[in-house]
Design a protein around this motif. Sequence first.
Motif, PDB file in Angstrom:
ATOM      1  N   UNK A   1      10.186   3.241  -4.146  1.00 28.29           N
ATOM      2  CA  UNK A   1       9.823   4.687  -3.725  1.00 28.29           C
ATOM      3  C   UNK A   1      10.914   5.459  -4.810  1.00 28.29           C
ATOM      4  N   UNK A   2      12.149   5.090  -4.843  1.00 28.07           N
ATOM      5  CA  UNK A   2      12.971   5.921  -5.731  1.00 28.07           C
ATOM      6  C   UNK A   2      12.549   6.178  -6.975  1.00 28.07           C
TER       7      UNK A   2
ATOM      8  N   UNK B   1      15.928  17.090  -4.761  1.00 30.60           N
ATOM      9  CA  UNK B   1      16.659  15.859  -4.163  1.00 30.60           C
ATOM     10  C   UNK B   1      16.866  15.896  -2.704  1.00 30.60           C
ATOM     11  N   UNK B   2      16.944  16.802  -2.211  1.00 30.60           N
ATOM     12  CA  UNK B   2      16.990  16.840  -0.475  1.00 30.60           C
ATOM     13  C   UNK B   2      15.505  16.217  -0.138  1.00 30.60           C
ATOM     14  N   UNK B   3      14.418  16.885  -0.894  1.00 28.53           N
ATOM     15  CA  UNK B   3      13.164  16.267  -0.300  1.00 28.53           C
ATOM     16  C   UNK B   3      12.788  14.730  -0.718  1.00 28.53           C
ATOM     17  N   UNK B   4      13.477  14.285  -1.749  1.00 28.76           N
ATOM     18  CA  UNK B   4      13.540  12.997  -2.005  1.00 28.76           C
ATOM     19  C   UNK B   4      14.221  12.176  -0.932  1.00 28.76           C
ATOM     20  N   UNK B   5      15.577  12.625  -0.595  1.00 34.94           N
ATOM     21  CA  UNK B   5      16.413  11.645   0.465  1.00 34.94           C
ATOM     22  C   UNK B   5      15.361  11.871   1.625  1.00 34.94           C
ATOM     23  N   UNK B   6      15.013  12.835   2.256  1.00 32.58           N
ATOM     24  CA  UNK B   6      14.293  13.051   3.383  1.00 32.58           C
ATOM     25  C   UNK B   6      13.102  12.103   3.477  1.00 32.58           C
ATOM     26  N   UNK B   7      12.414  12.026   2.080  1.00 28.83           N
ATOM     27  CA  UNK B   7      11.111  11.156   1.905  1.00 28.83           C
ATOM     28  C   UNK B   7      11.418   9.701   2.223  1.00 28.83           C
ATOM     29  N   UNK B   8      12.501   9.292   1.588  1.00 30.24           N
ATOM     30  CA  UNK B   8      12.986   7.721   1.758  1.00 30.24           C
ATOM     31  C   UNK B   8      13.259   7.637   3.403  1.00 30.24           C
ATOM     32  N   UNK B   9      13.919   8.603   4.186  1.00 30.10           N
ATOM     33  CA  UNK B   9      14.423   8.148   5.290  1.00 30.10           C
ATOM     34  C   UNK B   9      13.318   8.269   6.345  1.00 30.10           C
ATOM     35  N   UNK B  10      12.320   9.015   5.882  1.00 27.44           N
ATOM     36  CA  UNK B  10      11.052   9.114   6.901  1.00 27.44           C
ATOM     37  C   UNK B  10      10.333   7.808   6.633  1.00 27.44           C
ATOM     38  N   UNK B  11      10.349   7.332   5.454  1.00 30.90           N
ATOM     39  CA  UNK B  11       9.430   6.153   5.287  1.00 30.90           C
ATOM     40  C   UNK B  11      10.115   5.012   5.830  1.00 30.90           C
ATOM     41  N   UNK B  12      11.460   4.823   5.761  1.00 30.24           N
ATOM     42  CA  UNK B  12      12.202   3.760   6.334  1.00 30.24           C
ATOM     43  C   UNK B  12      11.968   4.005   7.857  1.00 30.24           C
TER      44      UNK B  12
ATOM     45  N   UNK C   1       0.957  -1.167   0.056  1.00 26.30           N
ATOM     46  CA  UNK C   1       0.179   0.036   0.139  1.00 26.30           C
ATOM     47  C   UNK C   1       0.662   1.361  -0.040  1.00 26.30           C
ATOM     48  N   UNK C   2       1.843   1.258   0.827  1.00 28.58           N
ATOM     49  CA  UNK C   2       2.643   2.470   0.958  1.00 28.58           C
ATOM     50  C   UNK C   2       4.039   2.617   0.312  1.00 28.58           C
ATOM     51  N   UNK C   3       4.182   1.562  -0.443  1.00 24.76           N
ATOM     52  CA  UNK C   3       5.787   1.405  -1.142  1.00 24.76           C
ATOM     53  C   UNK C   3       5.888   2.572  -2.036  1.00 24.76           C
ATOM     54  N   UNK C   4       4.911   3.158  -2.808  1.00 23.44           N
ATOM     55  CA  UNK C   4       5.153   4.425  -3.558  1.00 23.44           C
ATOM     56  C   UNK C   4       4.550   5.341  -3.009  1.00 23.44           C
ATOM     57  N   UNK C   5       3.124   5.185  -2.178  1.00 21.42           N
ATOM     58  CA  UNK C   5       2.447   6.394  -1.716  1.00 21.42           C
ATOM     59  C   UNK C   5       3.089   7.233  -0.947  1.00 21.42           C
TER      60      UNK C   5
ATOM     61  N   UNK D   1      13.933  -1.857   3.412  1.00 23.72           N
ATOM     62  CA  UNK D   1      14.832  -0.898   2.782  1.00 23.72           C
ATOM     63  C   UNK D   1      14.807  -1.168   1.218  1.00 23.72           C
ATOM     64  N   UNK D   2      15.110  -2.459   0.986  1.00 23.77           N
ATOM     65  CA  UNK D   2      15.207  -2.648  -0.722  1.00 23.77           C
ATOM     66  C   UNK D   2      14.031  -2.280  -1.293  1.00 23.77           C
ATOM     67  N   UNK D   3      12.824  -2.652  -0.611  1.00 28.26           N
ATOM     68  CA  UNK D   3      11.435  -2.557  -1.200  1.00 28.26           C
ATOM     69  C   UNK D   3      11.259  -0.972  -1.418  1.00 28.26           C
ATOM     70  N   UNK D   4      11.519  -0.268  -0.433  1.00 31.96           N
ATOM     71  CA  UNK D   4      11.314   1.082  -0.410  1.00 31.96           C
ATOM     72  C   UNK D   4      12.275   1.853  -1.480  1.00 31.96           C
TER      73      UNK D   4
END
Length: 549
Positions: free
Chosen positions: A378-379, A134-145, A111-115, A371-374
């Motif tokens: 996500x990326x 790019x910074x928003x993308x990096x932080x988005x990934x850290x928050x998701x993890x 459900x959340x892997x992309x969203x 981690x691998x999934x997101x």
Amino acid sequence: MLESLAQRLGLRTNPTIFFVSAGLMVLFLVLLLGFPGPIGAAFGVARDWIVTNLGWFFILGVTAWLIFLAYVALSRYGHLRLGGDDSRPEYSNLSWFAMLFAGGIGTVLMFWGVAEPISHFAQPPFAGVEPFSPRAAEEAMSISLYHLSLHTWAIFTLPGLAFGYFVYRYNLPLRVSSVFYPFLKDRIHGPIGKTIDIFAVLGTLFGLAVSLGLGTSQIAAGLGELFTSITDSTPVRVIIIGVLTAVATTSIVAGLDKGVKRLSNINILMAVGLMLFVLFFGDTVFLLRQVIESAGHYGQNIIGLSFWNDAMARFTKEGGWGWQQTWTVFYWAWTVTWAPFMGVFLARISKGRTIRQFVVGVLLAPSAFTLVWFVIFGWSAMVSDGIGTGEMGEIARRVVVDEEVPIAMFEFFSNFPAATLVSGLAVVVVALFFATSSDSASLVVDMLCVGTDDAGPVRQRVFWGVSEGALAAALIILGGDAGLEALQTVITVVGLPIFILVFLTVPCLLKGLSSERRKAMELRFGDVPPRASEPAERDRDAKESAVGG
């Protein structure tokens, strides 16, 4: 009277726990369907108070649990087994991982892997971060993890460790109340213990209902993309719940080894196949590099995120309490309602493993997969939407502007070859995760009522399976067009008492583990004056439990 009724119905369970839990669930269903407006309003008021006044408690609590688990795993108690000293694991590492993953977080990742990464990418929660940068993308990934890796699995690992330790080393009933044995002693078999178990059963049912609601909305969205004649509406979602509940019930009848294990293994293989497809048909080299880089960013940010609770939001124009109400507090409240279910489930499939093996395995293996999934999903989604362009892509538009969160993954797949086929496979994977979550939870709820790791008669398990589907359908009807927001509201309120129960397992485990040290001292130095929690009383209570059910 309840015992006589259980006998007439051919049930093998604790009558008080079973009938009171079932009665309260049916009562809530009647109220929910009969008075959805007032019930929804009451939950809304309660949720607002909880997230405003106790949001910090959820955030600090889960971080404290993670620290405590690391301490226990690295301590002198790490070699103790969940069971007798000569017990050994019943399942291979591969089957063990597949079962705990499919039963615990598979639906959530789908459900959340992309969203989720897309949401934070388009609407960064921190001031001064430009959307789509790019910074928003990096932080988005850290928050998701942060939301779905170590902290989420700490919520599952803590009760799992407590159940495995007290049930299999103390020979106590397989119930939540057994965790509180160091303080309650034989009162775990009385009204206090039964009250704890009833709360645990109801919390598990609600937690599962929310997950089934999310999974159903994603299936409906996917079917709507595949077949124009199907609309993502409340009636369609209710029909989907009915069909998949029937599938899950079939697996329930088959039992843990034949049903859950088989479905889990099939499901995880299909999910991995979907992930590899995205990896090899996407920007493969970039994604492989991001696995390493995202792990580093997550490691750098985890301490700050673990203690961040928007305390300074009142002094800024951006941010505010709203973000964490919708995300972090919702996640922890939702996940903790799964704690009794996942705790018992993990203990059941982990009997014979050491505390160190259990904690390290349950925390790290699923977190690494997450981690691998997101990173892959996500990326890839953020790249598709255009990192650094400063403009909103189609995926972000549908998730953020149109608020069609369940459609995120299917919109993402439209960028790949054979998009229709891949979307169809994704619908099947979500449906199987639905079934594995439902049948796993039904078996565990039944175990909580029976008090042993042998499930009761088929009719009991079928009852809980059907009940979970009915409760999920009722919540879908309550939510209507609001959907996700209504589910978030209900689960935040229900999660608070369960969160407190799980928090109290920490002192119980500390007290129980201290008795292990005392026993070791006895073996080394001879007799030590007895204390109330020593084996003699423990064995006596275990015998009373076996007789009293």
